[in-house]
Structure formats: C-alpha cells, structure tokens
Scaffold this motif. Structure first.
Motif, PDB file in Angstrom:
ATOM      1  N   UNK A   1       0.812  -1.218   0.000  1.00  0.00           N
ATOM      2  CA  UNK A   1       0.000   0.000   0.000  1.00  0.00           C
ATOM      3  C   UNK A   1       0.846   1.270   0.000  1.00  0.00           C
ATOM      4  N   UNK A   2       1.932   1.296   0.742  1.00  0.00           N
ATOM      5  CA  UNK A   2       2.654   2.544   0.989  1.00  0.00           C
ATOM      6  C   UNK A   2       3.991   2.694   0.259  1.00  0.00           C
ATOM      7  N   UNK A   3       4.650   1.615  -0.047  1.00  0.00           N
ATOM      8  CA  UNK A   3       5.999   1.699  -0.605  1.00  0.00           C
ATOM      9  C   UNK A   3       6.077   2.325  -2.002  1.00  0.00           C
ATOM     10  N   UNK A   4       5.143   2.083  -2.910  1.00  0.00           N
ATOM     11  CA  UNK A   4       5.316   2.654  -4.251  1.00  0.00           C
ATOM     12  C   UNK A   4       5.483   4.174  -4.257  1.00  0.00           C
ATOM     13  N   UNK A   5       4.695   4.877  -3.481  1.00  0.00           N
ATOM     14  CA  UNK A   5       4.806   6.335  -3.419  1.00  0.00           C
ATOM     15  C   UNK A   5       6.162   6.747  -2.863  1.00  0.00           C
ATOM     16  N   UNK A   6       6.614   6.048  -1.836  1.00  0.00           N
ATOM     17  CA  UNK A   6       7.908   6.377  -1.240  1.00  0.00           C
ATOM     18  C   UNK A   6       9.062   6.051  -2.185  1.00  0.00           C
ATOM     19  N   UNK A   7       8.972   4.940  -2.878  1.00  0.00           N
ATOM     20  CA  UNK A   7      10.026   4.584  -3.840  1.00  0.00           C
ATOM     21  C   UNK A   7      10.102   5.647  -4.931  1.00  0.00           C
ATOM     22  N   UNK A   8       8.951   6.126  -5.400  1.00  0.00           N
ATOM     23  CA  UNK A   8       8.940   7.160  -6.441  1.00  0.00           C
ATOM     24  C   UNK A   8       9.638   8.434  -5.992  1.00  0.00           C
ATOM     25  N   UNK A   9       9.618   8.712  -4.701  1.00  0.00           N
ATOM     26  CA  UNK A   9      10.258   9.928  -4.167  1.00  0.00           C
ATOM     27  C   UNK A   9      11.763   9.775  -3.969  1.00  0.00           C
ATOM     28  N   UNK A  10      12.228   8.538  -3.952  1.00  0.00           N
ATOM     29  CA  UNK A  10      13.649   8.296  -3.719  1.00  0.00           C
ATOM     30  C   UNK A  10      14.472   8.730  -4.924  1.00  0.00           C
ATOM     31  N   UNK A  11      15.592   9.373  -4.630  1.00  0.00           N
ATOM     32  CA  UNK A  11      16.530   9.822  -5.658  1.00  0.00           C
ATOM     33  C   UNK A  11      17.929   9.348  -5.260  1.00  0.00           C
ATOM     34  N   UNK A  12      18.200   8.051  -5.472  1.00  0.00           N
ATOM     35  CA  UNK A  12      19.490   7.529  -5.013  1.00  0.00           C
ATOM     36  C   UNK A  12      20.686   8.241  -5.647  1.00  0.00           C
ATOM     37  N   UNK A  13      20.559   8.726  -6.870  1.00  0.00           N
ATOM     38  CA  UNK A  13      21.689   9.391  -7.529  1.00  0.00           C
ATOM     39  C   UNK A  13      22.122  10.637  -6.774  1.00  0.00           C
ATOM     40  N   UNK A  14      21.193  11.297  -6.096  1.00  0.00           N
ATOM     41  CA  UNK A  14      21.552  12.501  -5.346  1.00  0.00           C
ATOM     42  C   UNK A  14      21.714  12.216  -3.855  1.00  0.00           C
ATOM     43  N   UNK A  15      21.786  10.961  -3.497  1.00  0.00           N
ATOM     44  CA  UNK A  15      21.968  10.571  -2.094  1.00  0.00           C
ATOM     45  C   UNK A  15      23.421  10.175  -1.870  1.00  0.00           C
ATOM     46  N   UNK A  16      23.794   9.961  -0.627  1.00  0.00           N
ATOM     47  CA  UNK A  16      25.158   9.464  -0.352  1.00  0.00           C
ATOM     48  C   UNK A  16      25.386   8.032  -0.854  1.00  0.00           C
ATOM     49  N   UNK A  17      24.316   7.357  -1.301  1.00  0.00           N
ATOM     50  CA  UNK A  17      24.410   5.958  -1.743  1.00  0.00           C
ATOM     51  C   UNK A  17      23.835   5.798  -3.150  1.00  0.00           C
ATOM     52  N   UNK A  18      24.478   6.320  -4.169  1.00  0.00           N
ATOM     53  CA  UNK A  18      23.927   6.243  -5.526  1.00  0.00           C
ATOM     54  C   UNK A  18      23.790   4.807  -6.045  1.00  0.00           C
ATOM     55  N   UNK A  19      24.582   3.889  -5.509  1.00  0.00           N
ATOM     56  CA  UNK A  19      24.498   2.500  -5.960  1.00  0.00           C
ATOM     57  C   UNK A  19      23.228   1.797  -5.495  1.00  0.00           C
TER      58      UNK A  19
END
Length: 141
Positions: free
Chosen positions: A38-56
C-alpha cells in the motif's frame, strides 16, 4: 520432549506441525506485507538515489519496485480472480517478501534521505504553568 511434542526451543517435533507452522508464518507475512504494498510505491517514487550518499542503491530500489509490482499483480488476481489456495498465494508472494526482508534497510535509508522536509518544531506559545488543584484540600486534624 517426546511427551510435549516439541523440541526444547518449542519447535514442533513432527514434520506435519512444521508444515502448518510454516503456512501460518507465510499467511501472517502476506497480511503484513500488504501494508508495504500500500505505501511503498509512493515512497520509492520519491527516492533519488543518484543525489543521495548511496547512488548504488538504485539497482536495489529497482528490485524492490519490481517486487511490489509482482505483488500488486498477485493481489489483483486474489481479489478479482477465482479462488486461490493460500499455499499458491504464499508461494507466489514469498519471493517479493524475501526481497523486502533482504533489502528493506536500503529502502528505509533512501526514503529517509529523500524526505522532503522534517517536521517543524512546535512553537512555545506560553510558558508552562504549574498545575493547581481545583479546590484546596480540607484537612481535618
């Protein structure tokens, strides 16, 4: 142990009981995993790993998103299709659940770092006042 039917760690001695315990565990896992679906898809869409300390982490988030998509498809079949035995549902859901159990921490750190804002501190509008009794206590001596 023989009399109780359980090992010292409370695990059932019989294979049949282990099978029932496994099915109960998988049924419980399915119900709990629906919250993730129910909740993870929206949160995954907001994630921007390339601009995080963990791009991998991008590959892991992609696997997690695929696991959710697979589970959404399964859920649609369960809700709108014909009857599906719980053993079949559990067998089909387990790979997605296992993916989340394995990589859920990466999802959580990405979700935390991608949060758009923190909750603001609540302003203090007035100094705290000590509580007073509604009426004085009457003491008799």
């Amino acid at each position: 142990m023989v009399a109780s039917g359980r090992y010292s760690d409370a695990t059932p001695l019989s294979a049949a009981a282990l099978g029932a315990a496994t099915e109960e565990f998988l049924d419980h896992s399915w119900r709990r995993f629906l919250t993730v679906v129910d909740h993870a898809p929206t949160l995954i869409d907001r994630c921007r790993p390339a601009s995080s300390p963990w791009p991998d982490d991008a590959a892991t988030l992609s696997r997690l998103a695929d696991a959710i998509t697979d589970t959404e498809t399964l859920l649609h079949e369960v809700v709108h299709g014909g009857p599906m035995p719980s053993q079949e549902r559990n067998a089909r859901a387990w790979p997605a659940i296992e993916t989340w159990l394995t990589d859920g921490e990466i999802f959580l750190r990405q979700a935390r770092v991608s949060a758009s804002h923190r909750r603001p501190a609540l302003p203090v509008s007035a100094p705290a006042r000590p509580l007073t009794a509604a009426r004085p206590m009457h003491r008799s001596h």
